[in-house]
Write a protein that holds these residues in place. Sequence first.
Motif, short mmCIF file in Angstrom:
data_model
loop_
_atom_site.label_atom_id
_atom_site.label_comp_id
_atom_site.label_asym_id
_atom_site.label_seq_id
_atom_site.Cartn_x
_atom_site.Cartn_y
_atom_site.Cartn_z
N MET A 103 0.83 -1.20 0.00
CA MET A 103 0.00 0.00 0.00
C MET A 103 0.87 1.26 0.00
N LYS A 104 1.98 1.24 0.73
CA LYS A 104 2.89 2.39 0.76
C LYS A 104 3.51 2.61 -0.62
N VAL A 105 3.97 1.54 -1.23
CA VAL A 105 4.56 1.65 -2.56
C VAL A 105 3.52 2.16 -3.55
N GLN A 106 2.32 1.64 -3.47
CA GLN A 106 1.25 2.07 -4.37
C GLN A 106 0.91 3.53 -4.15
N HIS A 107 0.90 3.95 -2.89
CA HIS A 107 0.61 5.36 -2.57
C HIS A 107 1.69 6.27 -3.16
N GLU A 108 2.95 5.89 -3.00
CA GLU A 108 4.05 6.68 -3.57
C GLU A 108 3.92 6.76 -5.08
N PHE A 109 3.59 5.65 -5.70
CA PHE A 109 3.41 5.63 -7.15
C PHE A 109 2.27 6.57 -7.56
N ASN A 110 1.17 6.51 -6.82
CA ASN A 110 0.03 7.37 -7.12
C ASN A 110 0.39 8.84 -6.98
N GLU A 111 1.17 9.18 -5.94
CA GLU A 111 1.58 10.57 -5.74
C GLU A 111 2.46 11.04 -6.91
N LYS A 112 3.38 10.21 -7.35
CA LYS A 112 4.23 10.58 -8.49
C LYS A 112 3.38 10.76 -9.75
N LEU A 113 2.43 9.89 -9.92
CA LEU A 113 1.55 9.98 -11.09
C LEU A 113 0.72 11.26 -11.06
N VAL A 114 0.19 11.60 -9.91
CA VAL A 114 -0.58 12.84 -9.77
C VAL A 114 0.31 14.05 -10.05
N ALA A 115 1.55 14.03 -9.55
CA ALA A 115 2.47 15.14 -9.79
C ALA A 115 2.75 15.29 -11.29
N GLN A 116 2.95 14.19 -11.97
CA GLN A 116 3.18 14.25 -13.42
C GLN A 116 1.96 14.79 -14.14
N LEU A 117 0.78 14.35 -13.74
CA LEU A 117 -0.44 14.84 -14.36
C LEU A 117 -0.63 16.34 -14.13
N GLU A 118 -0.28 16.81 -12.94
CA GLU A 118 -0.37 18.24 -12.64
C GLU A 118 0.60 19.04 -13.51
N LYS A 119 1.82 18.52 -13.71
CA LYS A 119 2.78 19.19 -14.59
C LYS A 119 2.25 19.26 -16.01
N ILE A 120 1.69 18.16 -16.49
CA ILE A 120 1.15 18.14 -17.84
C ILE A 120 0.01 19.14 -17.97
N GLU A 121 -0.87 19.18 -16.97
CA GLU A 121 -1.98 20.11 -17.00
C GLU A 121 -1.48 21.56 -17.00
N GLN A 122 -0.45 21.84 -16.20
CA GLN A 122 0.12 23.19 -16.16
C GLN A 122 0.70 23.56 -17.52
N ARG A 123 1.42 22.65 -18.14
CA ARG A 123 1.99 22.92 -19.47
C ARG A 123 0.89 23.17 -20.49
N GLN A 124 -0.20 22.42 -20.40
CA GLN A 124 -1.31 22.62 -21.33
C GLN A 124 -1.96 23.98 -21.12
N MET A 125 -2.09 24.39 -19.86
CA MET A 125 -2.69 25.70 -19.58
C MET A 125 -1.79 26.82 -20.11
N GLU A 126 -0.47 26.69 -19.94
CA GLU A 126 0.47 27.67 -20.47
C GLU A 126 0.40 27.71 -22.00
N ARG A 127 0.33 26.55 -22.60
CA ARG A 127 0.22 26.48 -24.06
C ARG A 127 -1.05 27.17 -24.53
N ASP A 128 -2.16 26.89 -23.87
CA ASP A 128 -3.44 27.50 -24.25
C ASP A 128 -3.39 29.02 -24.09
N HIS A 129 -2.78 29.47 -23.00
CA HIS A 129 -2.65 30.91 -22.76
C HIS A 129 -1.82 31.56 -23.87
N ASN A 130 -0.69 30.95 -24.20
CA ASN A 130 0.16 31.49 -25.26
C ASN A 130 -0.56 31.49 -26.61
N LEU A 131 -1.30 30.44 -26.87
CA LEU A 131 -2.04 30.36 -28.13
C LEU A 131 -3.09 31.47 -28.21
N MET A 132 -3.79 31.71 -27.11
CA MET A 132 -4.79 32.78 -27.09
C MET A 132 -4.14 34.15 -27.30
#
Length: 158
Positions: A103-132
């Motif tokens: 469960m600890k290993v799975q939790h750590e994996f989930n946290e890393k995955l969420v962090a990566q998804l947040e980075k991707i979302e931030q990059r997409q928001m920056e891209r959208d802002h620049n495009l606009m």
Amino acid sequence: MKNDTKFYSSKEVAKRLSIQPVTVRKYSQMLEDKGVSFKKDEKGWREYSEDHIAFLEYLCNMKSMGKSLEESANHIAMLYRANLSIAQPAISLHEPNILIEFMKVQHEFNEKLVAQLEKIEQRQMERDHNLMQVLLETQEVKKELVATQQKKWWRLWQ
């Protein structure tokens, strides 16, 4: 698959799964049609590894739970293409310490995955802002071009 992997005939697989050999061949053909590859001997007969047997067993289980053969074969083929296994986990989850560690290993994996998804979302928001910004600048330039190209009222008769 490893070179030391043991392979079984359809008759051996049928006996192991308590089904008819013709059923093993039918299910194997369905899986082959969906993209699952089987090793074949010099006669062109399928040879089954433990993974293939697990696929067939899973197919039988899904069928007994009321799923259609087509749906079950599609699901197994998707797992096969994604290189995922339907085998039992290598560790027993019934021991408390192992379960907590898992469960600890799975939790750590989930946290890393969420962090990566947040980075991707931030990059997409920056891209959208620049495009606009670029689109708005383009519209402004077009408006300026149109304004400079319009004739003045005193030049209409020239």
